[in-house]
Design an enzyme around this catalytic site. Structure first.
Site, mmCIF file in Angstrom:
data_model
loop_
_atom_site.group_PDB
_atom_site.id
_atom_site.type_symbol
_atom_site.label_atom_id
_atom_site.label_comp_id
_atom_site.label_asym_id
_atom_site.label_seq_id
_atom_site.Cartn_x
_atom_site.Cartn_y
_atom_site.Cartn_z
ATOM 1 N N THR A 1 -48.468 -7.578 11.458
ATOM 2 C CA THR A 1 -47.256 -8.358 11.216
ATOM 3 C C THR A 1 -46.120 -7.686 11.970
ATOM 4 O O THR A 1 -46.278 -6.583 12.494
ATOM 5 C CB THR A 1 -46.903 -8.412 9.711
ATOM 6 O OG1 THR A 1 -46.558 -7.095 9.266
ATOM 7 C CG2 THR A 1 -48.054 -8.946 8.865
ATOM 8 N N ALA B 1 -47.544 -3.032 9.058
ATOM 9 C CA ALA B 1 -46.233 -3.461 8.568
ATOM 10 C C ALA B 1 -45.198 -2.656 9.346
ATOM 11 O O ALA B 1 -45.314 -1.433 9.458
ATOM 12 C CB ALA B 1 -46.113 -3.197 7.074
ATOM 13 N N ILE C 1 -48.562 1.884 9.564
ATOM 14 C CA ILE C 1 -47.113 1.821 9.807
ATOM 15 C C ILE C 1 -46.889 1.479 11.282
ATOM 16 O O ILE C 1 -47.407 2.154 12.176
ATOM 17 C CB ILE C 1 -46.453 3.168 9.459
ATOM 18 C CG1 ILE C 1 -46.709 3.514 7.981
ATOM 19 C CG2 ILE C 1 -44.958 3.127 9.766
ATOM 20 C CD1 ILE C 1 -46.546 4.996 7.660
ATOM 21 N N LYS C 2 -46.120 0.415 11.504
ATOM 22 C CA LYS C 2 -45.895 -0.033 12.882
ATOM 23 C C LYS C 2 -44.524 0.454 13.342
ATOM 24 O O LYS C 2 -43.509 0.211 12.683
ATOM 25 C CB LYS C 2 -45.973 -1.558 12.917
ATOM 26 C CG LYS C 2 -46.382 -2.138 14.245
ATOM 27 C CD LYS C 2 -46.633 -3.638 14.078
ATOM 28 C CE LYS C 2 -47.014 -4.296 15.373
ATOM 29 N NZ LYS C 2 -47.027 -5.762 15.219
ATOM 30 N N LEU C 3 -44.519 1.140 14.477
ATOM 31 C CA LEU C 3 -43.293 1.743 15.006
ATOM 32 C C LEU C 3 -43.085 1.291 16.444
ATOM 33 O O LEU C 3 -44.051 1.207 17.200
ATOM 34 C CB LEU C 3 -43.437 3.275 15.031
ATOM 35 C CG LEU C 3 -43.752 3.992 13.720
ATOM 36 C CD1 LEU C 3 -44.190 5.427 14.016
ATOM 37 C CD2 LEU C 3 -42.518 3.990 12.827
#
Ligand code: G3P
Length: 217
Positions: free
Chosen positions: A27, A56, A82-84
């Protein structure tokens, strides 16, 4: 190649998941906006449905705040990734969060050098955006190829997650190059089943069958 679904449409994810087509979900803030749902609620629902990684994305831009947001998102479920974003601060946050044993997906990657840095920072996944490079007349697939070569040259374990996939043909090309994962919207995954000769052949079989006057059941 693993299939991730690039969506927060829970019903669409569930349909593909029931067919064994879903190895994970991605997402981003635009996808959350499109879903019209609260990020925590919808992400929790997706994580309960899908056992693989669910990305996310943080929205802070400074490393410390990214780390705090990442830790908070990771509380939603065990399978949160964890999307960075691929910025210098994003790389710092990536190093800290992966050192803590968390999964990190570094996104908005548009060059092989960016991908090399993400691997050095310990990223679990790197997300090169194919479609957005094609949009500006660059070759998105060439980037996937370059990253594959570089990662294989040095044995980096960061998984190449081909993103911004817009067509079934993108899926095929990513698979041929050897992307570890491709993330695509549900309609693109479903479009992989389509072929004009399948439709034509089926119509002919059904027409001939009707002429036999037989039934199977
Ligand atoms: O996986 C990244 C994706 O959500 C971006 O896709 O089509 O907005 O470039 P797109």
């Amino acid at each position: 190649m693993k299939f991730f679904v690039d969506s927060a449409d829970v019903a669409a994810i569930a349909e593909l998941n029931d067919l064994g087509m879903v190895d994970g979900v991605t997402t981003n803030p635009s996808i959350i906006l499109k879903s019209g749902r609260d990020i925590t609620e919808v992400t929790r629902e997706i994580c309960a449905l899908v056992s693989g990684p669910v990305s996310a994305e943080v929205v802070a831009t400074q490393a410390d705040a990214m780390i705090a947001e990442g830790r908070k998102l990771a509380e939603i479920a065990e399978n949160i990734t964890i999307k960075l974003p691929l910025t210098w601060d994003g790389l710092k946050a990536c190093k800290t969060l992966t050192d803590e044993g968390r999964m990190v997906n570094v996104t908005l990657c548009f060059s092989a050098n960016q991908a090399l840095l993400a691997a050095k920072a310990g990223a679990t996944f790197i997300s090169p955006f194919i479609g957005r490079l094609d949009d500006i007349n660059l070759d998105g697939m060439e980037l996937i190829e370059d990253i594959r070569t570089i990662y294989d040259n040095y044995g980096f374990e960061t998984q190449i997650l081909a993103a911004s996939i817009r067509s079934a043909n993108h899926m095929k090309e990513a698979a041929l190059i050897g992307a570890d994962v491709a993330t695509a919207p549900p309609n693109v995954i479903k479009a992989m089943a389509n072929h004009v000769l399948t439709d034509k052949g089926l119509a002919a079989f059904l027409s001939d069958w009707e002429k036999t006057g037989q039934t199977i059941l």
